[in-house]
Scaffold this active site. Structure first.
Site, PDB file in Angstrom:
ATOM      1  N   ASP A   1       0.816  -1.220   0.000  1.00  0.00           N
ATOM      2  CA  ASP A   1       0.000   0.000   0.000  1.00  0.00           C
ATOM      3  C   ASP A   1       0.851   1.274   0.000  1.00  0.00           C
ATOM      4  O   ASP A   1       0.317   2.372  -0.058  1.00  0.00           O
ATOM      5  CB  ASP A   1      -0.988   0.005   1.177  1.00  0.00           C
TER       6      ASP A   1
ATOM      7  N   HIS B   1      -4.040   7.146   6.764  1.00  0.00           N
ATOM      8  CA  HIS B   1      -3.820   5.696   6.728  1.00  0.00           C
ATOM      9  C   HIS B   1      -4.958   4.983   7.449  1.00  0.00           C
ATOM     10  O   HIS B   1      -4.761   4.132   8.305  1.00  0.00           O
ATOM     11  CB  HIS B   1      -2.449   5.355   7.358  1.00  0.00           C
TER      12      HIS B   1
HETATM   13 ZN   LIG Z   1       0.425   0.934   5.236  1.00  0.00          ZN
HETATM   14 ZN   LIG Z   2       2.985  -1.135   6.482  1.00  0.00          ZN
END
Ligand SMILES: [Zn+2]
Ligand SMILES: [Zn+2]
Length: 303
Positions: A66, A270
């Protein structure tokens, strides 16, 4: 001088609710720096009107998908549009191998010079600097090697006190010299000290980027007194055990860190896929640190 952050991706592991994996663009005096490059980053750049050929330096925190799965796509597109200018990528050592293997098997010979600089997660180090800016990496505490990044504006030259120089009739050609510390001698022989003809420049600003990490005191010295702190806040505090198990931080902890390091402002992001509504994360951080904002894609935040 411009010093701003554009959020391109605010989601944790998976894209959901229109949110994308992590990526940010930092504009320092119209020079663009990319921090992390989750899947779809190049699409986000297009969406927000950023020309990728303006990006020369890319900083990757760690090798969870990610945070970097958009990198190969972005580097490929730069090649396809005929980029000639060099690109510098800073990230964990294995990143070079990952990039090379993609281009090896697609038989791509990049048309521009690509330099991959290995970061390490043992200690803080300065990894980039130019006349305006200094960028350092520092170790975070995550499941795999991970670094944060700190962007420090350099001290600027003093500004000319126009009222004084105009009153004295100082020719404009002398102004750059005065800024650099040369005194001015008037036609009548009077010497005017440069300190009396200038004003103190604004205090240098700083931005720190912390994603991903569990909350520990180990990295706090590196982010002290930043003007803007970006800190991951993957979970609400009622998921503290899960946050610890997965080496992530809660929104309450992000607020506590901002207090501890005396940051001026906090940006949280996040977000876990379990939160469609982000307000509870914001409110939780604000219970300890009022100057918290949610990282929202497409929004610019000034440092
Ligand atoms: Zn992450
Ligand atoms: Zn991570």
């Amino acid at each position: 001088m411009r010093f701003e952050v554009l959020i391109l991706g605010s989601s944790s592991a998976t894209p959901i609710y229109g949110r994308h994996p992590t990526a940010q663009l930092i504009n320092v005096n119209e020079q663009l720096y990319l921090v992390d490059c989750g899947e779809g980053t190049q699409v986000q750049l297009i969406k927000y009107g950023i020309k990728s050929n303006r990006i020369k330096h890319i900083f990757i925190s760690h090798l969870h998908g990610d945070h970097y799965l958009g990198l190969i796509g972005l580097l490929s597109s730069m090649h396809l549009v005929g980029r000639k200018e060099e690109v510098h990528v800073y990230g964990p050592a294995a990143l070079e191998e990952i990039i090379n293997i993609h281009f090896l098997h697609s038989q791509t010979v990049l048309r521009y010079p690509l330099y991959v600089h290995a970061t390490q997660d043992e200690s803080a180090e300065m990894i980039f600097e130019n006349e305006h800016l200094q960028v350092s990496s520092f170790p975070l505490d995550h499941r795999i090697a991970c670094t944060g990044f700190r962007f420090d504006e350099k001290k600027r030259l003093p500004t000319i006190d126009r009222a004084k120089t105009e009153a004295l009739g100082v020719p404009t050609a002398y102004l750059p010299l005065i800024k650099r510390g040369h005194d001015y001698t008037a036609p009548d022989g009077t010497v005017h000290r440069w300190q009396n003809l200038t004003l103190e420049p604004p205090f240098p600003r700083s931005y720190a980027y912390c994603s991903d990490t569990v909350m520990t005191p180990s990295y706090l010295p590196y982010i002290r007194k930043v003007d803007l702190l970006y800190h991951e806040a993957t979970f609400l505090h009622n998921m503290l055990d899960r946050a610890r198990d997965t080496y992530h931080t809660t929104a309450l902890q992000a607020g506590e860190i901002a207090v501890e390091v005396q940051a001026k402002k906090l940006l949280i992001g996040h977000y876990s896929a379990r939160y469609k509504d982000l307000k509870p994360l914001l409110e939780e951080s604000k219970t300890v640190f009022e100057a918290t904002q949610l990282a929202l894609e497409g929004s610019w935040y000034s440092v």
